[in-house]
Design a protein around this motif. Sequence first.
Motif, PDB file in Angstrom:
ATOM      1  N   HIS A   1     -34.580 -27.166 -77.046  1.00 36.17           N
ATOM      2  CA  HIS A   1     -35.799 -26.705 -75.747  1.00 36.17           C
ATOM      3  C   HIS A   1     -35.111 -25.599 -75.264  1.00 36.17           C
ATOM      4  O   HIS A   1     -36.301 -24.368 -75.099  1.00 36.17           O
ATOM      5  CB  HIS A   1     -36.884 -27.613 -75.309  1.00 36.17           C
ATOM      6  CG  HIS A   1     -38.275 -27.177 -75.105  1.00 36.17           C
ATOM      7  ND1 HIS A   1     -38.783 -26.371 -75.629  1.00 36.17           N
ATOM      8  CD2 HIS A   1     -38.016 -27.555 -73.502  1.00 36.17           C
ATOM      9  CE1 HIS A   1     -39.518 -26.910 -75.042  1.00 36.17           C
ATOM     10  NE2 HIS A   1     -39.886 -27.115 -73.611  1.00 36.17           N
TER      11      HIS A   1
ATOM     12  N   CYS B   1     -44.843 -21.900 -80.872  1.00 36.64           N
ATOM     13  CA  CYS B   1     -44.013 -22.658 -80.809  1.00 36.64           C
ATOM     14  C   CYS B   1     -43.698 -24.001 -82.043  1.00 36.64           C
ATOM     15  O   CYS B   1     -45.167 -24.142 -82.320  1.00 36.64           O
ATOM     16  CB  CYS B   1     -44.321 -23.742 -79.512  1.00 36.64           C
ATOM     17  SG  CYS B   1     -43.871 -25.593 -79.493  1.00 36.64           S
TER      18      CYS B   1
ATOM     19  N   CYS C   1     -41.680 -29.921 -84.638  1.00 31.60           N
ATOM     20  CA  CYS C   1     -40.468 -29.589 -83.711  1.00 31.60           C
ATOM     21  C   CYS C   1     -39.549 -30.781 -82.998  1.00 31.60           C
ATOM     22  O   CYS C   1     -40.683 -31.036 -82.245  1.00 31.60           O
ATOM     23  CB  CYS C   1     -40.434 -27.757 -83.290  1.00 31.60           C
ATOM     24  SG  CYS C   1     -38.965 -27.199 -82.560  1.00 31.60           S
TER      25      CYS C   1
ATOM     26  N   CYS D   1     -34.721 -21.409 -76.150  1.00 38.47           N
ATOM     27  CA  CYS D   1     -35.428 -21.175 -77.174  1.00 38.47           C
ATOM     28  C   CYS D   1     -36.540 -19.881 -76.629  1.00 38.47           C
ATOM     29  O   CYS D   1     -36.863 -19.936 -76.040  1.00 38.47           O
ATOM     30  CB  CYS D   1     -36.385 -22.951 -77.590  1.00 38.47           C
ATOM     31  SG  CYS D   1     -37.184 -21.767 -79.449  1.00 38.47           S
TER      32      CYS D   1
ATOM     33  N   PHE E   1     -43.587 -27.191 -81.968  1.00 35.08           N
ATOM     34  CA  PHE E   1     -44.120 -28.068 -81.634  1.00 35.08           C
ATOM     35  C   PHE E   1     -45.345 -28.950 -81.765  1.00 35.08           C
ATOM     36  O   PHE E   1     -45.079 -30.150 -82.192  1.00 35.08           O
ATOM     37  CB  PHE E   1     -43.979 -28.598 -79.751  1.00 35.08           C
ATOM     38  CG  PHE E   1     -43.844 -29.273 -79.460  1.00 35.08           C
ATOM     39  CD1 PHE E   1     -43.113 -30.895 -79.552  1.00 35.08           C
ATOM     40  CD2 PHE E   1     -45.058 -30.414 -78.721  1.00 35.08           C
ATOM     41  CE1 PHE E   1     -43.255 -32.254 -78.801  1.00 35.08           C
ATOM     42  CE2 PHE E   1     -45.127 -31.932 -77.862  1.00 35.08           C
ATOM     43  CZ  PHE E   1     -44.167 -32.570 -77.961  1.00 35.08           C
TER      44      PHE E   1
END
Length: 307
Positions: free
Chosen positions: A190, A214, A221, A193, A216
């Motif tokens: 992270h 993103c 992720c 990123c 996540f």
Amino acid sequence: MKTLLWIQGLTCNGNTQSVLNGENPSFYELLTKVRLLFHPAVSYREKLHNVVERIKKGKEKLDILVVEGAITGDERFGRAGKYSITELLDILSRKAEYIIAAGNCASFGNIPALYSGNPDVRGLQFRFEKKDGYLPPDFKTSSGYPVINITGCPVHPAWFTQTVMAIVEGKDIMLDRFNRPKELFMYLPHDGCIRNEYFEWKVESEEFGHKEGCLFYNLGCRGPLTHAPCNKVLWNRVSSKTRAGMSCLGCTEFDFPLRENYFETKKNIGIPEEVPLGVTKRAYITITGVAKTLKNERLTKKLEETD
Ligand code: SF4
């Protein structure tokens, strides 16, 4: 010059492939700083058992022992010439100044430990999160270090070569609770990123491979939950999974093969079951709630559509 010997247990050879393709420094540059005693994929004149005999008799010093692959006492697997991997470890672990576990199999047992169905398949000092590896929990080499775990499936070549260089240069190596060098594993994918702004504003990527968003919130992720500098020390110096639009799979952690459904985020009433490291669920809900309300128009557009 320090000597380096590489041996293999139960392995797919992935760490060897990774390290041989490394840059900065490359494996071949590394060989100007260490003397390679043997590597199963590189040494064609030297025989492993001759090297081991010389080490046993004290005619050859062993500074850095690198182990790739999980350890098994099963004689049918993991043989290196006339030795089984456990016989090799019994001899060499007493002689080596440093031992490096290259990759998750040698560190934690990883996929072979999970799928062999054999509880004796393990890493060098760990079996998943427990200190239940082949070598005792309090094992240390003559340098005073336990087995240094450079985790990853496979190991990143630069994480490996940089750790070897730290040993060659006599630097102190601080280790985390899984015996990984903190210099590398105190970071998360992270950190660094390029999708961080999307994370902050809770803008999810629609699909893998997209430039925007993103990964996540829906796509699983593990970047905020994994210790690895994948976005600091890039792969092939140019990229990482998340930069290419692919979720981090958390392959440097002990639980990598234990998880399921890698490409989706497990949720309870819309909230991820696991939130970023260091953040309470309450704080996470508050911050993401605010971010969702205060929409960032620029980030909800396709990058090509922005002015
Ligand atoms: S894609 Fe992953 S690593 Fe990148 S910002 Fe989102 S959660 Fe973090």
